[in-house]
Design an enzyme around this catalytic site. Structure first.
Site, PDB file in Angstrom:
ATOM      1  N   ARG A  66      14.658  -9.774   6.730  1.00 61.83           N
ATOM      2  CA  ARG A  66      14.854 -10.353   5.396  1.00 61.83           C
ATOM      3  C   ARG A  66      14.467 -11.830   5.386  1.00 61.83           C
ATOM      4  O   ARG A  66      14.127 -12.390   4.349  1.00 61.83           O
ATOM      5  CB  ARG A  66      16.313 -10.178   4.949  1.00 61.83           C
ATOM      6  CG  ARG A  66      16.604 -10.753   3.571  1.00 61.83           C
ATOM      7  CD  ARG A  66      17.911 -10.231   2.985  1.00 61.83           C
ATOM      8  NE  ARG A  66      19.019 -10.375   3.900  1.00 61.83           N
ATOM      9  CZ  ARG A  66      19.711 -11.499   4.099  1.00 61.83           C
ATOM     10  NH1 ARG A  66      19.375 -12.599   3.434  1.00 61.83           N
ATOM     11  NH2 ARG A  66      20.724 -11.535   4.932  1.00 61.83           N
ATOM     12  N   TYR A 119       2.959 -13.247 -19.867  1.00 61.76           N
ATOM     13  CA  TYR A 119       3.255 -11.926 -19.323  1.00 61.76           C
ATOM     14  C   TYR A 119       4.631 -11.470 -19.819  1.00 61.76           C
ATOM     15  O   TYR A 119       5.608 -12.219 -19.757  1.00 61.76           O
ATOM     16  CB  TYR A 119       3.215 -11.977 -17.798  1.00 61.76           C
ATOM     17  CG  TYR A 119       3.630 -10.695 -17.123  1.00 61.76           C
ATOM     18  CD1 TYR A 119       2.976  -9.503 -17.392  1.00 61.76           C
ATOM     19  CD2 TYR A 119       4.682 -10.677 -16.212  1.00 61.76           C
ATOM     20  CE1 TYR A 119       3.370  -8.317 -16.781  1.00 61.76           C
ATOM     21  CE2 TYR A 119       5.077  -9.504 -15.592  1.00 61.76           C
ATOM     22  CZ  TYR A 119       4.411  -8.321 -15.883  1.00 61.76           C
ATOM     23  OH  TYR A 119       4.796  -7.151 -15.275  1.00 61.76           O
ATOM     24  N   ASP A 192       0.940 -19.275 -13.503  1.00 64.00           N
ATOM     25  CA  ASP A 192       0.663 -17.892 -13.118  1.00 64.00           C
ATOM     26  C   ASP A 192      -0.852 -17.730 -13.147  1.00 64.00           C
ATOM     27  O   ASP A 192      -1.479 -17.731 -14.208  1.00 64.00           O
ATOM     28  CB  ASP A 192       1.339 -16.935 -14.104  1.00 64.00           C
ATOM     29  CG  ASP A 192       1.132 -15.475 -13.740  1.00 64.00           C
ATOM     30  OD1 ASP A 192       0.178 -15.157 -13.000  1.00 64.00           O
ATOM     31  OD2 ASP A 192       1.914 -14.626 -14.220  1.00 64.00           O
ATOM     32  N   LYS A 217      -2.342  -7.260  -8.168  1.00 63.74           N
ATOM     33  CA  LYS A 217      -3.624  -7.273  -8.858  1.00 63.74           C
ATOM     34  C   LYS A 217      -4.774  -7.637  -7.898  1.00 63.74           C
ATOM     35  O   LYS A 217      -4.979  -6.956  -6.915  1.00 63.74           O
ATOM     36  CB  LYS A 217      -3.547  -8.214 -10.046  1.00 63.74           C
ATOM     37  CG  LYS A 217      -2.829  -7.606 -11.264  1.00 63.74           C
ATOM     38  CD  LYS A 217      -1.334  -7.450 -11.092  1.00 63.74           C
ATOM     39  CE  LYS A 217      -0.643  -6.997 -12.368  1.00 63.74           C
ATOM     40  NZ  LYS A 217       0.820  -6.888 -12.178  1.00 63.74           N
TER      41      LYS A 217
END
Length: 405
Positions: A66, A119, A192, A217
């Site tokens: 983690r 977004y 972004d 993406k």
């Protein structure tokens, strides 16, 4: 074939039972240098001493997955080399990266300025999560640095931009945006950059503090992973994001990190084809009698084309949108008529994808009618992620689908 003599180490003691030997028997690690990065799937790491734990904790050594691991670090290192930052962290999705930024940097009473459209996942998180914590949000017109500047207040902590913006490919002048963020101490700028990726733009090089990518993406590039990345030029921001990533537990899995790292290695080759195909098809669509207008940063007709020329390089990416004549029904008919191109949400993969924002990604289940109107998302708008197929096949597919409306 391994034996007790060629495994370069001592076998387990003979007095151990079969059960124990089955569990602990493994050859000692040897120094290797593979061409392809390895996938390290372990959840925890062995230490020789108690003091080693503290040493690794203080120096970001490997303790527990983690907190990070070599496969994740390999992907992060690769992206950071492309972004030109102080450091990069990789996350389990783009929204994991978005939420980490907002949760780690904002507190009750703070003010954030965000563009519209943005977004839908980012917008919903700001509206439903951050406002719940008494964070004030002001929405401004996408692409206008002046609107950001006019709305800065004493409690403004963060400016959130998106460029090219989803879904209209609006361009934010990153040079001006970066300079605006530097006008006041403590004001943080985030962009972004998913629609362009680091091949076409590196926000940090323009003075922006944080570059966010949904690596699902272009960076992944094959529609087979969910991933996100945060790259920053500031050490204190990197440390903040690293701490919150551990607390939120949204690190990227080793296998997805391996695929992401592999995606970065072919990014430049894929983006060249995405971009060249998109430019060709943008010109084709612009001339088509059933297309009202085309939104592609590489076209001189794009409202922010000059800004795109300043802040983007190596082309203008593979993302565009266009408006068909005939409204919502024409838009639906078009996206349901493609044959080579696929009707699907998401973007940036090798396959070409189309979707109808007004009823899908920005439809009534995602945003309100007012928000859709504010974002200029019209009923006939089509979002088009141009893939790397033959450009002639794509043009033919667009033509036959347009013939159906």
């Amino acid at each position: 074939m391994a034996s007790s003599t060629d495994s370069r180490g001592s076998p387990p003691p003979e007095d151990l039972h079969f059960d124990t030997r089955a569990v602990i028997a493994r050859p000692p690690r040897v120094s290797i240098n593979p061409v392809a990065p390895s996938i390290e799937t372990t959840s925890t790491y062995v230490m020789d001493t108690v003091d080693e734990f503290v040493h690794k904790l203080e120096n970001k050594g490997y303790i527990y997955s983690r907190h990070g691991g070599p496969t994740q670090d390999g992907a992060a290192y690769s992206i950071n080399q492309l972004e030109g930052g102080f450091g990069t962290l990789v996350f389990s999705s783009g929204m994991a990266a978005v939420s980490t930024v907002l949760l780690s940097l904002l507190k009750g009473g703070d003010h954030v300025i965000c563009q519209m459209p943005v977004y839908a996942g980012t917008m919903k998180f700001l509206q439903r999560a951050m406002m719940k914590f008494d964070v004030e949000v002001t929405w401004v017109k996408a692409g206008s640095v002046e609107e950001y500047a006019k709305n800065i207040k004493d409690n403004t902590k963060l400016l959130w931009g998106e460029s090219p913006a989803n879904p209209l490919c609006t361009i934010l002048d990153l040079e001006e945006f970066g300079r605006l963020g530097q006008t006041r101490e403590g004001l943080i700028t985030v962009v972004d950059s998913t629609f362009a990726g680091p091949y076409h733009q590196q926000p940090l090089r323009h003075g922006v503090d944080v570059s966010m990518n949904s690596c699902t993406k272009y960076l992944g590039g094959h529609c087979d992973i969910l991933a996100g990345a945060l790259s920053t030029s500031k050490e204190h921001l990197f440390e903040t994001f690293y701490t919150w990533q551990q607390m939120l537990g949204n690190n990227l899995s080793p296998f997805d990190a391996f695929l992401l790292h592999r995606g970065t290695q072919s990014l430049h080759v894929r983006m060249e084809r995405h971009s060249s195909n998109a430019m060709h098809l943008a010109h084709f669509l612009q001339k088509h009698p059933k297309v009202e207008r085309v939104f592609y940063p590489g076209l001189p007709s794009h409202p922010q084309h000059e800004a795109a020329k300043r802040v983007m390089g190596n082309g203008y990416s593979g993302m565009m949108s266009f408006e068909v004549k005939g409204g919502e029904q024409a838009g639906k008919t078009f996206v349901e008529s493609v044959r080579v191109i696929k009707l699907a949400v998401s973007l940036g993969g090798v396959e070409s994808l189309v979707e109808h924002p007004a009823t899908m990604t920005h439809g009534r289940y995602m945003i309100s009618d007012l928000e859709r109107e504010m974002g200029n998302i019209t009923p006939g708008l089509i979002r088009f992620s141009v893939g790397i197929e033959s450009v002639q096949d794509l043009e033919n597919d667009l033509a036959q689908a347009l013939d159906k409306i």
